[in-house]
Design a protein around this motif. Structure first.
Motif, PDB file in Angstrom:
ATOM      1  N   ALA A 144      12.006   4.482  77.504  1.00 28.29           N
ATOM      2  CA  ALA A 144      11.740   3.112  77.061  1.00 28.29           C
ATOM      3  C   ALA A 144      12.338   2.860  75.681  1.00 28.29           C
ATOM      4  CB  ALA A 144      10.239   2.844  77.044  1.00 28.29           C
ATOM      5  N   TYR A 145      12.286   3.870  74.816  1.00 30.66           N
ATOM      6  CA  TYR A 145      12.872   3.741  73.476  1.00 30.66           C
ATOM      7  C   TYR A 145      14.391   3.606  73.569  1.00 30.66           C
ATOM      8  CZ  TYR A 145      14.517   5.083  68.837  1.00 30.66           C
ATOM      9  OH  TYR A 145      15.171   5.120  67.636  1.00 30.66           O
ATOM     10  N   ARG A 146      15.023   4.443  74.409  1.00 31.84           N
ATOM     11  CA  ARG A 146      16.472   4.381  74.560  1.00 31.84           C
ATOM     12  C   ARG A 146      16.927   3.034  75.107  1.00 31.84           C
ATOM     13  NH1 ARG A 146      15.656   9.578  76.782  1.00 31.84           N
ATOM     14  NH2 ARG A 146      15.959   8.729  78.890  1.00 31.84           N
ATOM     15  N   GLU A 147      16.093   2.432  75.967  1.00 36.24           N
ATOM     16  CA  GLU A 147      16.457   1.155  76.583  1.00 36.24           C
ATOM     17  C   GLU A 147      16.064  -0.033  75.721  1.00 36.24           C
ATOM     18  OE1 GLU A 147      14.518   1.361  80.349  1.00 36.24           O
ATOM     19  OE2 GLU A 147      15.932   2.808  81.200  1.00 36.24           O
ATOM     20  N   GLY A 148      15.458   0.217  74.562  1.00 36.53           N
ATOM     21  CA  GLY A 148      15.107  -0.861  73.651  1.00 36.53           C
ATOM     22  C   GLY A 148      13.792  -1.544  73.961  1.00 36.53           C
ATOM     23  N   GLY A 149      13.010  -0.960  74.843  1.00 38.01           N
ATOM     24  CA  GLY A 149      11.746  -1.570  75.212  1.00 38.01           C
ATOM     25  C   GLY A 149      10.637  -1.349  74.205  1.00 38.01           C
ATOM     26  N   ILE A 150      10.714  -0.260  73.445  1.00 39.90           N
ATOM     27  CA  ILE A 150       9.754   0.006  72.376  1.00 39.90           C
ATOM     28  C   ILE A 150      10.516   0.482  71.149  1.00 39.90           C
ATOM     29  CG2 ILE A 150       7.863   0.579  73.955  1.00 39.90           C
ATOM     30  CD1 ILE A 150       8.409   3.541  73.427  1.00 39.90           C
ATOM     31  N   ASP A 151       9.890   0.338  69.987  1.00 37.09           N
ATOM     32  CA  ASP A 151      10.548   0.781  68.761  1.00 37.09           C
ATOM     33  C   ASP A 151      10.129   2.215  68.426  1.00 37.09           C
ATOM     34  OD1 ASP A 151       7.954   0.583  67.722  1.00 37.09           O
ATOM     35  OD2 ASP A 151       8.338  -1.347  66.745  1.00 37.09           O
ATOM     36  N   ARG A 152      10.717   2.763  67.377  1.00 37.90           N
ATOM     37  CA  ARG A 152      10.442   4.161  67.010  1.00 37.90           C
ATOM     38  C   ARG A 152       8.977   4.358  66.629  1.00 37.90           C
ATOM     39  NH1 ARG A 152      13.418   8.572  65.464  1.00 37.90           N
ATOM     40  NH2 ARG A 152      15.355   7.358  65.578  1.00 37.90           N
ATOM     41  N   LYS A 153       8.394   3.381  65.958  1.00 38.43           N
ATOM     42  CA  LYS A 153       6.992   3.489  65.545  1.00 38.43           C
ATOM     43  C   LYS A 153       6.082   3.617  66.777  1.00 38.43           C
ATOM     44  CE  LYS A 153       3.476   1.049  62.770  1.00 38.43           C
ATOM     45  NZ  LYS A 153       2.507   0.735  63.836  1.00 38.43           N
ATOM     46  N   THR A 154       6.321   2.802  67.784  1.00 41.96           N
ATOM     47  CA  THR A 154       5.512   2.864  69.000  1.00 41.96           C
ATOM     48  C   THR A 154       5.732   4.184  69.724  1.00 41.96           C
ATOM     49  OG1 THR A 154       5.630   0.455  69.237  1.00 41.96           O
ATOM     50  CG2 THR A 154       5.005   1.721  71.188  1.00 41.96           C
TER      51      THR A 154
END
Length: 285
Positions: A258-268
């Motif tokens: 999800a992070y790689r696909e831009g769905g969540i940010d690093r903090k999440t």
């Protein structure tokens, strides 16, 4: 059959039950306070057939597990099949499954499940159940079958207290894992008999990665904590703790994707990963 705003495919699903060659069945449709015309569609499709009961969830809690448990408590038959309101049965599904169960000796029989999107046959994938090391597969989240695949003896499911309503996701793997841990549970698989079809939902562009991930990660946390204790007390499990670590890795991989696909940010990503790693499995390991 739980339903929430499923009117688009509900009639087709009910019709697949009405078309069964085995006639002695009851359909318990439990509506989860839908805001669409699901109730009207169900009533119109049933056409007054007394074997179809349309129930409404009037409890404070919502969700598929709550609705399944309502249906479980209302059911009167000897055997149970759980299905969603957009799944389809082959005409001989119930006849074949009941015939197997009437031979005795098992609490469940598990059958293969086809997948489709718009119409049966438009996708080649088949979910074939696996018996060997089924418990270890569920513990590691390499799921050997889906919730629609088994037919159950109702009394056995009642002894398990049905589905765990705390789970926002992973309630089906939790239920199957709990059953497999029961020393009295006996089952057989029929990987070459495809008698039910699971509709793959079209990805929704209106749902964010976070909205999908949050209940899934909560489900993983509950699953890991619950079975951390139970695998210690059970005999015959091959590396139960190791299997749970594979489930943990699966959850973290979902977060990373999800992070790689831009769905969540690093903090999440960091927050949810830390929640998983703070569970009892990692603290003890």
């Amino acid at each position: 059959m739980p339903n929430y705003n499923g009117s688009a495919h509900l009639a087709e699903s009910i019709c697949s039950i009405l078309a069964q060659t085995f006639r002695e069945w009851e359909l318990l449709l439990v509506d989860d306070r839908s805001t669409d015309d699901s109730i009207a569609v169900a009533e119109d499709t049933a056409g007054g057939d007394k074997r179809v009961s349309i129930l409404r969830n009037d409890l404070d809690a919502k969700g598929g597990s709550v609705c399944r448990n309502i249906g479980l408590r209302k059911a009167s038959g000897e055997f149970l099949i759980f299905m969603d309101s957009d799944d389809l049965l082959e005409p001989d599904c119930l006849a074949g499954r009941v015939r197997v169960m009437e031979q005795g000796g098992v609490e469940a029989a598990v059958f293969a499940m086809g997948t489709f999107q718009d119409q049966v046959g438009d996708m080649p994938s088949v979910w074939r159940p696996i018996k060997l090391h089924a418990l270890e597969l569920f513990l590691s989240h390499r799921l050997p079958w889906s919730v629609m695949s088994p037919i159950w003896r109702r009394e056995f499911v009642l002894r398990q207290d049905g589905f765990d309503e705390r789970y926002p996701r992973l309630q089906d793997p939790e239920f199957h894992t709990r059953c497999l841990l029961d020393p009295e549970f006996r089952f057989e698989v029929y990987p070459d008999v495809i008698d039910i079809h699971y509709r793959l939902a079209v990805p929704s562009t209106g749902t964010t990665h976070l909205a999908k991930l949050e209940p899934t990660i909560d489900g993983f946390r509950l699953f890991l904590d619950e079975f951390y204790e139970k695998v210690d007390d059970s005999e015959g499990i091959q590396n139960g703790k190791g299997m749970l670590f594979l489930s943990l890795f699966s959850a973290i991989e979902r977060l990373c994707r999800a992070y790689r696909e831009g769905g969540i940010d690093r903090k999440t990503l960091t927050e949810y990963s830390e929640q998983l790693l703070q569970g009892r499995l990692c603290q003890a390991g």
